[in-house]
Design a protein around this motif. Structure first.
Motif, PDB file in Angstrom:
ATOM      1  N   ARG A   9     -49.254  66.787 -29.193  1.00  0.00           N
ATOM      2  CA  ARG A   9     -50.610  67.123 -28.717  1.00  0.00           C
ATOM      3  C   ARG A   9     -51.653  66.660 -29.721  1.00  0.00           C
ATOM      4  NH1 ARG A   9     -52.297  73.038 -30.002  1.00  0.00           N
ATOM      5  NH2 ARG A   9     -52.273  71.926 -32.010  1.00  0.00           N
ATOM      6  N   ASP A  10     -51.403  66.935 -31.004  1.00  0.00           N
ATOM      7  CA  ASP A  10     -52.367  66.564 -32.041  1.00  0.00           C
ATOM      8  C   ASP A  10     -52.498  65.050 -32.165  1.00  0.00           C
ATOM      9  OD1 ASP A  10     -52.792  69.216 -32.523  1.00  0.00           O
ATOM     10  OD2 ASP A  10     -51.614  69.308 -34.373  1.00  0.00           O
ATOM     11  N   GLY A  11     -51.410  64.314 -31.907  1.00  0.00           N
ATOM     12  CA  GLY A  11     -51.507  62.863 -31.901  1.00  0.00           C
ATOM     13  C   GLY A  11     -52.527  62.389 -30.881  1.00  0.00           C
ATOM     14  N   ILE A  12     -52.499  62.984 -29.692  1.00  0.00           N
ATOM     15  CA  ILE A  12     -53.470  62.628 -28.652  1.00  0.00           C
ATOM     16  C   ILE A  12     -54.874  63.030 -29.083  1.00  0.00           C
ATOM     17  CG2 ILE A  12     -54.208  63.168 -26.296  1.00  0.00           C
ATOM     18  CD1 ILE A  12     -51.220  63.340 -25.563  1.00  0.00           C
ATOM     19  N   LEU A  13     -55.021  64.213 -29.642  1.00  0.00           N
ATOM     20  CA  LEU A  13     -56.341  64.657 -30.092  1.00  0.00           C
ATOM     21  C   LEU A  13     -56.895  63.741 -31.184  1.00  0.00           C
ATOM     22  CD1 LEU A  13     -55.596  68.478 -30.158  1.00  0.00           C
ATOM     23  CD2 LEU A  13     -57.256  67.351 -28.659  1.00  0.00           C
ATOM     24  N   MET A  14     -56.026  63.288 -32.083  1.00  0.00           N
ATOM     25  CA  MET A  14     -56.475  62.369 -33.125  1.00  0.00           C
ATOM     26  C   MET A  14     -56.929  61.042 -32.522  1.00  0.00           C
ATOM     27  SD  MET A  14     -53.943  62.998 -36.373  1.00  0.00           S
ATOM     28  CE  MET A  14     -52.413  63.163 -35.457  1.00  0.00           C
ATOM     29  N   ALA A  15     -56.215  60.576 -31.484  1.00  0.00           N
ATOM     30  CA  ALA A  15     -56.636  59.345 -30.819  1.00  0.00           C
ATOM     31  C   ALA A  15     -58.003  59.527 -30.167  1.00  0.00           C
ATOM     32  CB  ALA A  15     -55.597  58.932 -29.777  1.00  0.00           C
ATOM     33  N   VAL A  16     -58.237  60.695 -29.565  1.00  0.00           N
ATOM     34  CA  VAL A  16     -59.553  60.973 -28.968  1.00  0.00           C
ATOM     35  C   VAL A  16     -60.625  60.980 -30.046  1.00  0.00           C
ATOM     36  CG1 VAL A  16     -60.903  62.637 -27.637  1.00  0.00           C
ATOM     37  CG2 VAL A  16     -58.491  62.290 -27.095  1.00  0.00           C
ATOM     38  N   MET A  17     -60.312  61.581 -31.193  1.00  0.00           N
ATOM     39  CA  MET A  17     -61.286  61.614 -32.291  1.00  0.00           C
ATOM     40  C   MET A  17     -61.623  60.211 -32.776  1.00  0.00           C
ATOM     41  SD  MET A  17     -59.917  64.874 -34.518  1.00  0.00           S
ATOM     42  CE  MET A  17     -61.174  64.657 -35.771  1.00  0.00           C
ATOM     43  N   ALA A  18     -60.645  59.334 -32.752  1.00  0.00           N
ATOM     44  CA  ALA A  18     -60.879  57.966 -33.218  1.00  0.00           C
ATOM     45  C   ALA A  18     -61.632  57.131 -32.196  1.00  0.00           C
ATOM     46  CB  ALA A  18     -59.547  57.296 -33.555  1.00  0.00           C
ATOM     47  N   LEU A  19     -61.532  57.493 -30.912  1.00  0.00           N
ATOM     48  CA  LEU A  19     -62.073  56.637 -29.860  1.00  0.00           C
ATOM     49  C   LEU A  19     -63.349  57.176 -29.217  1.00  0.00           C
ATOM     50  CD1 LEU A  19     -58.665  55.687 -28.231  1.00  0.00           C
ATOM     51  CD2 LEU A  19     -60.174  54.138 -29.461  1.00  0.00           C
ATOM     52  N   ASP A  20     -63.382  58.470 -28.886  1.00  0.00           N
ATOM     53  CA  ASP A  20     -64.570  59.031 -28.243  1.00  0.00           C
ATOM     54  C   ASP A  20     -64.520  60.552 -28.357  1.00  0.00           C
ATOM     55  OD1 ASP A  20     -66.716  59.824 -26.686  1.00  0.00           O
ATOM     56  OD2 ASP A  20     -66.355  58.346 -25.127  1.00  0.00           O
ATOM     57  N   THR A  21     -65.193  61.096 -29.348  1.00  0.00           N
ATOM     58  CA  THR A  21     -65.127  62.536 -29.586  1.00  0.00           C
ATOM     59  C   THR A  21     -65.746  63.351 -28.459  1.00  0.00           C
ATOM     60  OG1 THR A  21     -67.195  62.415 -30.857  1.00  0.00           O
ATOM     61  CG2 THR A  21     -65.129  62.262 -32.095  1.00  0.00           C
ATOM     62  N   SER A  22     -66.553  62.735 -27.607  1.00  0.00           N
ATOM     63  CA  SER A  22     -67.166  63.493 -26.506  1.00  0.00           C
ATOM     64  C   SER A  22     -66.125  63.998 -25.517  1.00  0.00           C
ATOM     65  CB  SER A  22     -68.208  62.635 -25.782  1.00  0.00           C
ATOM     66  OG  SER A  22     -67.586  61.565 -25.076  1.00  0.00           O
ATOM     67  N   ASP A  23     -64.936  63.389 -25.518  1.00  0.00           N
ATOM     68  CA  ASP A  23     -63.875  63.832 -24.610  1.00  0.00           C
ATOM     69  C   ASP A  23     -63.022  64.953 -25.191  1.00  0.00           C
ATOM     70  OD1 ASP A  23     -64.451  62.235 -22.436  1.00  0.00           O
ATOM     71  OD2 ASP A  23     -63.147  60.592 -23.074  1.00  0.00           O
ATOM     72  N   LEU A  24     -63.234  65.321 -26.453  1.00  0.00           N
ATOM     73  CA  LEU A  24     -62.388  66.349 -27.065  1.00  0.00           C
ATOM     74  C   LEU A  24     -62.371  67.667 -26.287  1.00  0.00           C
ATOM     75  CD1 LEU A  24     -62.864  65.893 -30.911  1.00  0.00           C
ATOM     76  CD2 LEU A  24     -60.712  65.821 -29.653  1.00  0.00           C
ATOM     77  N   PRO A  25     -63.519  68.193 -25.834  1.00  0.00           N
ATOM     78  CA  PRO A  25     -63.466  69.448 -25.080  1.00  0.00           C
ATOM     79  C   PRO A  25     -62.626  69.342 -23.805  1.00  0.00           C
ATOM     80  CG  PRO A  25     -65.703  68.995 -25.812  1.00  0.00           C
ATOM     81  CD  PRO A  25     -64.904  67.752 -26.083  1.00  0.00           C
ATOM     82  N   LEU A  26     -62.697  68.206 -23.123  1.00  0.00           N
ATOM     83  CA  LEU A  26     -61.913  68.019 -21.898  1.00  0.00           C
ATOM     84  C   LEU A  26     -60.426  68.017 -22.201  1.00  0.00           C
ATOM     85  CD1 LEU A  26     -64.009  65.082 -20.355  1.00  0.00           C
ATOM     86  CD2 LEU A  26     -64.158  67.506 -19.757  1.00  0.00           C
ATOM     87  N   VAL A  27     -60.060  67.345 -23.274  1.00  0.00           N
ATOM     88  CA  VAL A  27     -58.648  67.249 -23.634  1.00  0.00           C
ATOM     89  C   VAL A  27     -58.134  68.603 -24.105  1.00  0.00           C
ATOM     90  CG1 VAL A  27     -56.997  66.111 -25.158  1.00  0.00           C
ATOM     91  CG2 VAL A  27     -58.890  64.801 -24.167  1.00  0.00           C
ATOM     92  N   TRP A  28     -58.900  69.288 -24.943  1.00  0.00           N
ATOM     93  CA  TRP A  28     -58.490  70.615 -25.403  1.00  0.00           C
ATOM     94  C   TRP A  28     -58.320  71.578 -24.223  1.00  0.00           C
ATOM     95  CZ3 TRP A  28     -56.042  72.566 -29.168  1.00  0.00           C
ATOM     96  CH2 TRP A  28     -56.188  72.122 -30.494  1.00  0.00           C
ATOM     97  N   ARG A  29     -59.250  71.550 -23.258  1.00  0.00           N
ATOM     98  CA  ARG A  29     -59.144  72.466 -22.118  1.00  0.00           C
ATOM     99  C   ARG A  29     -57.880  72.205 -21.315  1.00  0.00           C
ATOM    100  NH1 ARG A  29     -64.717  71.560 -21.019  1.00  0.00           N
ATOM    101  NH2 ARG A  29     -64.207  70.555 -19.031  1.00  0.00           N
TER     102      ARG A  29
END
Length: 698
Positions: A642-662
């Motif tokens: 899960r954290d691997g995906i979150l790290m990829a989101v952080m590297a690419l587009d942090t605006s999607d982090l809330p969607l991914v976390w939810r």
């Protein structure tokens, strides 16, 4: 496939008794807690530690400005090398370890930029030392996934003399797999190619009446096997492709009495459905099957059976400019990314009696499929081979765009000088003679061809002709999912633990349902089975609702109630939700636990669809999932992946982090979730969390 008894996966580093027998301490009962280890690391870094070695297997930069050097790094490679040197004490690396063993392998520039590195001493690789580092647009390190082992340089220079030959090691591994002895002298060294300069190859000089047959030369390389506490054992990494057995990787000790240090089944067996018919959209998206039925039209298990549709004749060179699937003037389905054929007769692999897909006229493969005839009829067989070839190539291109390129270890005959090891196109074996009602993918490390075996499904014979998995998109996509996940996590040797294997099944399911979904699908309430067409049986007509899983995939908890705790053996499944009466087993069985992982990925995808629309959401989720795989450590837990995906989101587009976390939180993998230990087989000890970080990015 013939079901021979095979040994269980084994890794000496993670086996307490093996470590103890060699005088290496175990961390069982260690008084050092994860929080204490985290507090001892540098400010601005979040670190996960491997359970056996207590070394970092994931490092996340949480305070980027604090990590910046005075002058911007000129390249990703320079940035990663400087980061490791600056933080060497995290891994207890000496100056000699940093200078002499950390070797940059390649740089992948697709989407999220990553640097692949491995430890090598005097050209000998430290086994399982593959590390992937992600960098941002300023060449600053965002994260690292994988382990670096201290003391490798000193260990190699002080090693004992080799007493076991490669031939003896191959013979021992063969005995371990087959329980049949063979003479080491029967393995003869062959020539190698430039792309395989780290490997040597051995042919088995088979005699009449031999108890087994090798379908490929044995691939071998020298490795230094880590056992923790700066202890290493020289050994040989070995790949065995033996008819009627799954493909296995071994590491065998090369000093003293030879021992098996590592054993891993590289094949993944699964039953799925759906051969490709084309939707005819701009992306040439495959239909989920010749009779599409996903999502289920009523959303209840009512026995619905979809009607076959007409196939489309489409024109395509490839989805990537300049990288055609076939060379000009080709007459068969033998291309750079895939060789597709019907493997109708023993031995395994293309040979006498087997059939490649063939053109019907110049530059045209035009075979209509007749549902009233057997799948083995000549025209139907050709149609399904061609469809299988298109599926593999279509996925190759979609994943390439998301970062699974040559440098990242994809499978191609020619890598065009872009990194990685060439000479390994996917072997797609349709109507395979060795089994029925199943499919599998065996994935060796980069440079050796993955093999996908697709079988006939005979559920309703003799009432209707057998249905073939060759041209069924969901089966193909699931099996291809095993290939990409195994290549990107540990170069085919990273998903051997129970959670890794379970997530492998879940990733495969996710690629099957997400990449056959359409923009007009009911993502909010729909029921998406991971199969259907091939699963019809005389005693089971809800194949289009359940397929072979316990529940369809859905964001509706009244259709799929599974959350993180349901990976644990013995946890009660919520009552009152329709469940597949033909699919059971314990929660910790890899396909069952994998359902939970796919359910979470599906929630993430649906959130992205709601925010960005289907086309853009699919592009983003591929970037995040492929990027996340690169940042997932060996023997991962659910929360590490899960954290691997979150790290990829952080590297690419942090605006999607809330969607991914939810999405993860809805299925119990929120910010406070705790996974079972990496080496757990029962998968007990889950702590669920339905919380999202306050800012969605912590």
């Amino acid at each position: 496939m013939k079901t021979n008894q095979v040994p269980q996966n084994f890794h000496a580093l993670y086996d307490a008794s093996e470590r103890a027998s060699r005088g290496i301490r175990s961390i069982a009962g260690s008084s050092v807690t994860d929080s204490e280890r985290r507090e001892s690391t540098r400010p601005g870094l979040s670190v996960d530690f491997d359970e056996a070695t207590q070394l970092p297997n994931r490092v996340l930069v949480t305070d980027q400005p604090a990590q910046r050097t005075r002058q911007k790094a000129s390249s990703p490679e320079e940035s990663v090398e400087e980061f490791i040197a600056t933080n060497a004490e995290l891994w207890n690396l000496s100056d000699e370890d940093v200078a002499s063993s950390v070797d940059i392998q390649s740089v992948s520039g697709k989407r999220m930029r990553t640097v692949q590195l491995v430890q090598k001493v005097d050209g000998i690789e430290v086994f399982n030392s593959e590390v992937t580092a992600a960098v941002n647009g300023d060449n600053e390190v965002v994260s690292l996934a994988g382990q670096l082992f201290p003391g490798a340089v000193r260990a190699l220079r002080s090693r004992s003399a080799t007493v076991t030959t490669p031939e003896q090691a191959i013979a021992l591994a063969t005995l371990d797999l087959t329980n049949v002895s063979c003479n080491a002298a029967a393995f003869v060294l062959t020539d190698t190619t430039a792309d395989h300069d780290t490997y040597t190859f051995y042919n088995f000089t088979e005699k009449p009446g031999a108890a087994f047959h090798f379908t490929r030369p044995v691939r071998v390389k020298d490795v230094l096997f880590p056992l923790g506490d700066e202890k290493f054992v020289p050994g040989y990494y070995i790949e065995l492709w033996i008819r009627d057995y799954p493909t296995f990787a071994y590491v065998v000790d090369s000093v003293g009495t030879p021992d098996v240090l590592y054993r891993s089944n590289l094949a993944s067996d699964d039953k799925f459905a759906y051969r490709i018919y084309n939707a005819g959209d701009a992306l040439l998206r495959p239909e989920d099957s010749p009779a599409p039925g996903s999502p289920h039209p009523t959303g209840i298990p009512d026995g619905f059976q979809a009607t076959p549709i007409d196939a489309r004749l489409v024109e395509v060179e490839s989805l990537l400019t300049g990288d055609p699937w076939l060379p000009p003037g080709a007459t068969t389905t033998s291309g750079n990314n895939c060789i597709a054929y019907a493997d109708l007769a023993s031995p395994d692999g293309f040979g006498t009696g087997d059939i490649l897909g063939k053109i019907t006229s110049a530059d045209t493969f035009d075979y209509p499929y007749n549902h009233h005839l057997p799948a083995s009829s000549p025209t139907n067989l050709q149609a399904s081979i061609v469809g299988m070839f298109v599926h593999v190539n279509w996925l190759h291109d979609r994943w390439y765009e998301a970062g699974f390129d040559e440098a990242a270890g994809n499978a191609q005959l020619d890598n065009y000088g872009r990194g990685g090891i060439a000479g390994d196109p996917i072997l797609a074996e349709g109507n395979d003679f060795s089994g029925t009602d199943n499919a599998n993918m065996a994935t060796p490390p980069d440079g050796s061809s993955p093999r996908m075996q697709m079988y006939l499904f005979r559920g309703c014979e003799p009432a209707m002709p057998a249905r073939t998995s060759n041209f069924d998109a969901m089966i193909t996509f699931h099996e291809m999912g095993h290939y990409i996940t195994n290549r990107l996590v540990g170069n085919a040797n990273g998903l051997g633990n129970r959670q890794g294997s379970a997530m492998g099944e879940g990733w495969g399911d996710f690629f099957a349902i997400a990449m056959t979904s359409r923009r007009d699908d009911d993502f909010e309430n729909g029921a998406f089975p991971v199969g259907g067409w091939t699963d019809l049986r005389a005693d089971f007509d809800n194949n289009y609702y359940f397929s072979i899983r316990r529940y369809p995939y859905s964001t509706d908890l009244t259709k799929n109630p599974l959350t993180f705790r349901h990976i644990s053996n013995g946890v009660i499944i919520p009552p009152g939700v329709p469940r597949n009466p033909t699919s059971g087993g314990p929660n910790n069985e890899v396909h069952n636990a994998g359902e939970v992982w796919c359910a979470a990925l599906w929630e993430v995808f649906v959130n992205l669809v709601a925010e960005h629309g289907h086309t853009e959401a699919e592009r983003r989720v591929l970037d995040y999932v492929v990027g996340g795989l690169k940042l997932t450590p060996n023997s991962p837990t659910f929360t590490q992946a899960r954290d691997g995906i979150l790290m990829a989101v952080m590297a690419l587009d942090t605006s999607d982090l809330p969607l991914v976390w939810r999405g993860f939180a809805k299925r119990g993998m929120g910010s406070g979730a705790v996974s079972p230990p990496s080496n757990s087989s029962s998968l007990a000890g889950v702590v669920e969390s339905f919380d999202v970080p306050r800012r969605g990015s912590e």
